[in-house]
Design an enzyme around this catalytic site. Structure first.
Site, PDB file in Angstrom:
ATOM      1  N   HIS A   1      -3.521   4.959  10.272  1.00  0.00           N
ATOM      2  CA  HIS A   1      -4.912   4.496  10.361  1.00  0.00           C
ATOM      3  C   HIS A   1      -4.940   2.973  10.382  1.00  0.00           C
ATOM      4  CE1 HIS A   1      -5.513   8.616   8.926  1.00  0.00           C
ATOM      5  NE2 HIS A   1      -6.693   8.528   9.512  1.00  0.00           N
TER       6      HIS A   1
ATOM      7  N   CYS B   1      -1.933   0.802   8.970  1.00  0.00           N
ATOM      8  CA  CYS B   1      -1.192   1.505   7.938  1.00  0.00           C
ATOM      9  C   CYS B   1      -0.503   2.689   8.626  1.00  0.00           C
ATOM     10  CB  CYS B   1      -2.172   1.974   6.865  1.00  0.00           C
ATOM     11  SG  CYS B   1      -1.405   2.786   5.477  1.00  0.00           S
TER      12      CYS B   1
ATOM     13  N   ARG C   1      -5.288  -4.043   9.066  1.00  0.00           N
ATOM     14  CA  ARG C   1      -4.071  -3.467   8.491  1.00  0.00           C
ATOM     15  C   ARG C   1      -3.835  -2.127   9.165  1.00  0.00           C
ATOM     16  NH1 ARG C   1      -3.122   0.198   4.129  1.00  0.00           N
ATOM     17  NH2 ARG C   1      -5.312  -0.011   3.538  1.00  0.00           N
TER      18      ARG C   1
ATOM     19  N   ASP D   1      -4.238 -11.983   4.213  1.00  0.00           N
ATOM     20  CA  ASP D   1      -4.094 -13.266   4.906  1.00  0.00           C
ATOM     21  C   ASP D   1      -3.268 -13.065   6.181  1.00  0.00           C
ATOM     22  OD1 ASP D   1      -4.173 -15.952   5.511  1.00  0.00           O
ATOM     23  OD2 ASP D   1      -2.529 -16.465   4.157  1.00  0.00           O
TER      24      ASP D   1
ATOM     25  N   HIS E   1       0.037  11.130  16.203  1.00  0.00           N
ATOM     26  CA  HIS E   1      -0.596  10.444  15.080  1.00  0.00           C
ATOM     27  C   HIS E   1       0.383   9.442  14.474  1.00  0.00           C
ATOM     28  CE1 HIS E   1      -2.937   9.923  11.396  1.00  0.00           C
ATOM     29  NE2 HIS E   1      -1.829  10.137  10.710  1.00  0.00           N
TER      30      HIS E   1
ATOM     31  N   CYS F   1       0.815  -1.219   0.000  1.00  0.00           N
ATOM     32  CA  CYS F   1       0.000   0.000   0.000  1.00  0.00           C
ATOM     33  C   CYS F   1       0.849   1.271   0.000  1.00  0.00           C
ATOM     34  CB  CYS F   1      -0.953   0.003   1.196  1.00  0.00           C
ATOM     35  SG  CYS F   1      -0.128   0.246   2.794  1.00  0.00           S
TER      36      CYS F   1
END
Length: 138
Positions: free
Chosen positions: A111, A127, A125, A119, A108, A71
């Site tokens: 997210h 990120c 996730r 899997d 921060h 990503c």
């Protein structure tokens, strides 16, 4: 960015954070910015260790929970422990997302997304911006 009424174990003024962090780190960690995809230091690293909050040094993630999501940012399927992070509903971009912050200082991190079909043991996730982390080698 952070809730001014909430008290964190590490509590500093914006001026103190600006003196400690680079402008890019301050933008992401304290103003909830996002680094560009595929440029972060830890996006593709496979190094074994513990990922810590760059602002306060709190241990947040272990390399064993890091996975390749492709990503553009480092992805983890779980934090080191649930009490290490906090979750804030984020609707800033006109969509519902869940912001992840360091529970020790309120910085921060990124997210967390659910149900994307990776899997992984949790189907989550995390990120996370590389610039929000420091990797301590095992």
């Amino acid at each position: 960015m952070t809730d001014d009424t909430k008290q964190y174990a590490v509590n500093k003024s914006d001026a103190e954070w600006e003196a400690q962090l680079s402008p890019a780190e301050f933008h992401v960690l304290r103003k909830a910015g996002t680094e560009r995809p595929f440029v972060g230091e830890y996006t593709d690293t496979k190094t074994v260790g513990v990922y810590k909050c760059r602002a306060c040094d709190a241990e947040l993630f272990r390399s064993e929970t890091k996975f390749d999501s492709h990503c553009g940012w480092p992805s983890f399927f779980a934090p080191l422990a649930e009490e290490r992070v906090e979750y804030i509903e984020d609707t800033d971009l006109g969509m519902k997302r869940v912001e992840v912050r360091c529970a020790n200082c309120g910085s921060h991190l990124g997210h967390v997304f659910e149900g994307e079909g990776y899997d992984t043991p949790t189907d989550l996730r995390y990120c996370i911006n590389s610039i929000s982390l420091n990797l301590e080698l095992a």
